[in-house]
Design a protein around this motif. Structure first.
Motif, PDB file in Angstrom:
ATOM      1  N   GLY A  69      12.634  -4.047   2.894  1.00  0.00           N
ATOM      2  CA  GLY A  69      12.869  -2.642   3.192  1.00  0.00           C
ATOM      3  C   GLY A  69      11.701  -1.985   3.910  1.00  0.00           C
ATOM      4  O   GLY A  69      10.554  -2.442   3.834  1.00  0.00           O
ATOM      5  N   ASP A  70      11.998  -0.896   4.603  1.00  0.00           N
ATOM      6  CA  ASP A  70      10.994  -0.116   5.319  1.00  0.00           C
ATOM      7  C   ASP A  70      10.355   0.858   4.344  1.00  0.00           C
ATOM      8  O   ASP A  70      10.953   1.871   3.972  1.00  0.00           O
ATOM      9  N   ILE A  71       9.126   0.588   3.930  1.00  0.00           N
ATOM     10  CA  ILE A  71       8.486   1.383   2.895  1.00  0.00           C
ATOM     11  C   ILE A  71       8.004   2.735   3.412  1.00  0.00           C
ATOM     12  O   ILE A  71       7.499   3.546   2.631  1.00  0.00           O
ATOM     13  N   ALA A  72       8.148   3.003   4.701  1.00  0.00           N
ATOM     14  CA  ALA A  72       7.846   4.322   5.250  1.00  0.00           C
ATOM     15  C   ALA A  72       9.073   5.229   5.222  1.00  0.00           C
ATOM     16  O   ALA A  72       9.074   6.285   5.847  1.00  0.00           O
ATOM     17  N   THR A  73      10.120   4.806   4.511  1.00  0.00           N
ATOM     18  CA  THR A  73      11.291   5.641   4.266  1.00  0.00           C
ATOM     19  C   THR A  73      11.445   5.818   2.767  1.00  0.00           C
ATOM     20  O   THR A  73      11.028   4.965   1.982  1.00  0.00           O
TER      21      THR A  73
ATOM     22  N   GLU B  90       2.592  10.728  22.187  1.00  0.00           N
ATOM     23  CA  GLU B  90       2.982  11.300  20.912  1.00  0.00           C
ATOM     24  C   GLU B  90       3.714  10.289  20.046  1.00  0.00           C
ATOM     25  O   GLU B  90       3.518  10.236  18.831  1.00  0.00           O
ATOM     26  N   ASP B  91       4.558   9.468  20.661  1.00  0.00           N
ATOM     27  CA  ASP B  91       5.293   8.458  19.897  1.00  0.00           C
ATOM     28  C   ASP B  91       4.346   7.444  19.264  1.00  0.00           C
ATOM     29  O   ASP B  91       4.577   6.977  18.135  1.00  0.00           O
ATOM     30  N   ASP B  92       3.286   7.082  19.995  1.00  0.00           N
ATOM     31  CA  ASP B  92       2.318   6.134  19.449  1.00  0.00           C
ATOM     32  C   ASP B  92       1.538   6.755  18.294  1.00  0.00           C
ATOM     33  O   ASP B  92       1.200   6.072  17.318  1.00  0.00           O
ATOM     34  N   TRP B  93       1.246   8.035  18.402  1.00  0.00           N
ATOM     35  CA  TRP B  93       0.590   8.748  17.300  1.00  0.00           C
ATOM     36  C   TRP B  93       1.498   8.768  16.075  1.00  0.00           C
ATOM     37  O   TRP B  93       1.098   8.409  14.978  1.00  0.00           O
ATOM     38  N   ASP B  94       2.740   9.194  16.287  1.00  0.00           N
ATOM     39  CA  ASP B  94       3.675   9.340  15.171  1.00  0.00           C
ATOM     40  C   ASP B  94       3.971   8.001  14.498  1.00  0.00           C
ATOM     41  O   ASP B  94       4.074   7.921  13.268  1.00  0.00           O
ATOM     42  N   ALA B  95       4.121   6.952  15.293  1.00  0.00           N
ATOM     43  CA  ALA B  95       4.472   5.646  14.732  1.00  0.00           C
ATOM     44  C   ALA B  95       3.366   5.109  13.837  1.00  0.00           C
ATOM     45  O   ALA B  95       3.620   4.579  12.737  1.00  0.00           O
ATOM     46  N   VAL B  96       2.121   5.238  14.273  1.00  0.00           N
ATOM     47  CA  VAL B  96       0.997   4.736  13.477  1.00  0.00           C
ATOM     48  C   VAL B  96       0.793   5.591  12.235  1.00  0.00           C
ATOM     49  O   VAL B  96       0.545   5.074  11.140  1.00  0.00           O
ATOM     50  N   MET B  97       0.905   6.906  12.379  1.00  0.00           N
ATOM     51  CA  MET B  97       0.821   7.774  11.198  1.00  0.00           C
ATOM     52  C   MET B  97       1.920   7.438  10.192  1.00  0.00           C
ATOM     53  O   MET B  97       1.695   7.411   8.977  1.00  0.00           O
ATOM     54  N   ARG B  98       3.097   7.157  10.703  1.00  0.00           N
ATOM     55  CA  ARG B  98       4.240   6.883   9.830  1.00  0.00           C
ATOM     56  C   ARG B  98       4.016   5.631   9.003  1.00  0.00           C
ATOM     57  O   ARG B  98       4.139   5.658   7.773  1.00  0.00           O
ATOM     58  N   VAL B  99       3.669   4.531   9.638  1.00  0.00           N
ATOM     59  CA  VAL B  99       3.596   3.275   8.890  1.00  0.00           C
ATOM     60  C   VAL B  99       2.365   3.228   8.000  1.00  0.00           C
ATOM     61  O   VAL B  99       2.426   2.727   6.873  1.00  0.00           O
ATOM     62  N   HIS B 100       1.237   3.762   8.468  1.00  0.00           N
ATOM     63  CA  HIS B 100       0.021   3.686   7.662  1.00  0.00           C
ATOM     64  C   HIS B 100      -0.006   4.770   6.583  1.00  0.00           C
ATOM     65  O   HIS B 100      -0.133   4.460   5.392  1.00  0.00           O
ATOM     66  N   LEU B 101       0.090   6.025   6.993  1.00  0.00           N
ATOM     67  CA  LEU B 101      -0.111   7.113   6.036  1.00  0.00           C
ATOM     68  C   LEU B 101       1.143   7.392   5.207  1.00  0.00           C
ATOM     69  O   LEU B 101       1.093   7.422   3.975  1.00  0.00           O
TER      70      LEU B 101
ATOM     71  N   GLY C  52       3.568   5.329   4.945  1.00  0.00           N
ATOM     72  CA  GLY C  52       3.841   4.054   4.295  1.00  0.00           C
ATOM     73  C   GLY C  52       2.955   3.788   3.092  1.00  0.00           C
ATOM     74  O   GLY C  52       3.217   2.861   2.321  1.00  0.00           O
ATOM     75  N   HIS C  53       1.896   4.549   2.928  1.00  0.00           N
ATOM     76  CA  HIS C  53       1.107   4.532   1.693  1.00  0.00           C
ATOM     77  C   HIS C  53       1.655   5.561   0.704  1.00  0.00           C
ATOM     78  O   HIS C  53       1.773   5.283  -0.488  1.00  0.00           O
ATOM     79  N   PHE C  54       1.945   6.746   1.212  1.00  0.00           N
ATOM     80  CA  PHE C  54       2.379   7.841   0.343  1.00  0.00           C
ATOM     81  C   PHE C  54       3.667   7.524  -0.412  1.00  0.00           C
ATOM     82  O   PHE C  54       3.755   7.723  -1.634  1.00  0.00           O
ATOM     83  N   LEU C  55       4.680   7.027   0.283  1.00  0.00           N
ATOM     84  CA  LEU C  55       5.984   6.878  -0.362  1.00  0.00           C
ATOM     85  C   LEU C  55       6.005   5.804  -1.454  1.00  0.00           C
ATOM     86  O   LEU C  55       6.525   6.058  -2.553  1.00  0.00           O
ATOM     87  N   PRO C  56       5.475   4.588  -1.233  1.00  0.00           N
ATOM     88  CA  PRO C  56       5.428   3.642  -2.359  1.00  0.00           C
ATOM     89  C   PRO C  56       4.608   4.166  -3.530  1.00  0.00           C
ATOM     90  O   PRO C  56       4.973   3.982  -4.693  1.00  0.00           O
TER      91      PRO C  56
END
Length: 303
Positions: free
Chosen positions: A72-76, A114-125, A127-131
């Motif tokens: 699963g995608d842990i950034a969701t 902007e997409d590159d900013w958002d994508a990296v923020m999404r998976v790293h930050l 993706g830490h917060f939600l799990p």
């Protein structure tokens, strides 16, 4: 092996390759049952495959350990919730979350989309917060039911997040955010039996090919490989175990045989006028304070 994680259940995100794989194998070797999460994407986060996580599960089982894969995608929200649910369904409990998943989209700031900013923020930050959030909900419920856990979270920051890294504005900002998240989570969740720490590793992985260009190949047989991901895992395993009782809200650098406790922002030289400054006087005071302050460490890649 000492078995310091015997009886514990750990989830490791981004565990199909590199550092995550090393952590999953090391946790299993110390007795943990492991949920191996990985989307199997390319280094920039595109694509996806189940094979990397499944291969690590097979490695753990071949060595006599217990593991299951999670794709699963842990950034969701759904992906993070299902990560926790997978641990509970497979093993009946959850003791440790190792947040490790990430990818890179490096650009100089003026070329950073902007997409590159958002994508990296999404998976790293994110993706830490939600799990962390979904695991914390489970641990809080356990504590309120009178079963206070000895829970552990190990987040993954980076030297780029501590000092900055030229060409990695998005990655550096996300990794700095992970440090802030670690400090807040440690303060908020301690009452529920949860300890939260972070590591800033340096190792040979797909993500560091450019950083360690020229030093990527492993040394000859019998020589210590300072860039092996497996060098970072012993500290992660200890932080994942009950043995680290009382250690929370700390950041460690780990590289080769070196472990460093990182000391973050602290008040330095100060002056209090007791009244409002004029801009010119404020500038003079700032220059005097800077002259008395320690010289900051240079940003990675700065000349």
């Amino acid at each position: 092996m000492t078995g310091i994680c015997t009886g514990r259940v750990a989830v490791v995100t981004g565990a199909g390759r590199g550092l995550g794989r090393a952590h999953a194998l090391a946790l299993a070797a110390e007795g943990a049952r492991v949920v191996v999460n990985d989307l199997g994407t390319a280094i920039d986060g595109t694509g996806g495959a189940t094979e990397p996580a499944e291969r690590v599960v097979e490695e753990i089982r071949a060595l006599g350990g217990e593991a299951v894969a999670h794709g699963g995608d842990i950034a969701t929200t759904d992906g993070a919730a299902s990560l926790v649910a997978t641990a509970l369904d497979a093993f009946g409990r959850l003791d440790t979350v190792v947040n490790n998943a990430g990818f890179l989209r490096d650009r100089m700031l003026v070329n950073l989309d902007e997409d590159d900013w958002d994508a990296v923020m999404r998976v790293h930050l994110k993706g830490h917060f939600l799990p962390l959030k979904h695991a914390a909900e489970y641990w809080r419920a356990e504590a309120k039911a009178g079963r206070t856990p000895q829970a552990r979270v190990v987040n993954t920051s980076s030297g780029a997040g501590l000092l900055g890294s030229v060409g990695q504005g998005n990655y550096s900002a996300a990794k700095a955010g992970i440090v802030g998240l670690t400090l807040v989570a440690a303060a908020e969740l301690g009452r529920y039996g949860v300890q939260v720490n972070a590591v800033a590793p340096a190792a040979r992985t797909r993500m560091t090919e450019q950083t360690f260009a020229g030093a990527m190949a492993a040394p000859g047989e019998g020589r210590f490989d300072a860039l092996a991901p497996e060098n970072v895992s012993p500290l992660v395993v200890w932080l994942s175990s009950a043995s680290c009782a009382g250690v929370s809200g700390r950041v460690f650098e780990a590289e080769g045989g070196r472990i460093t406790v990182m000391e973050g922002w602290r008040p330095g030289p100060a002056v209090d006028k007791g009244a409002r400054w004029s801009p010119a006087a404020a500038g003079e005071a700032a220059l005097e304070l800077l002259a008395a302050a320690a010289t900051p460490q240079p940003v990675y890649g700065a000349r």
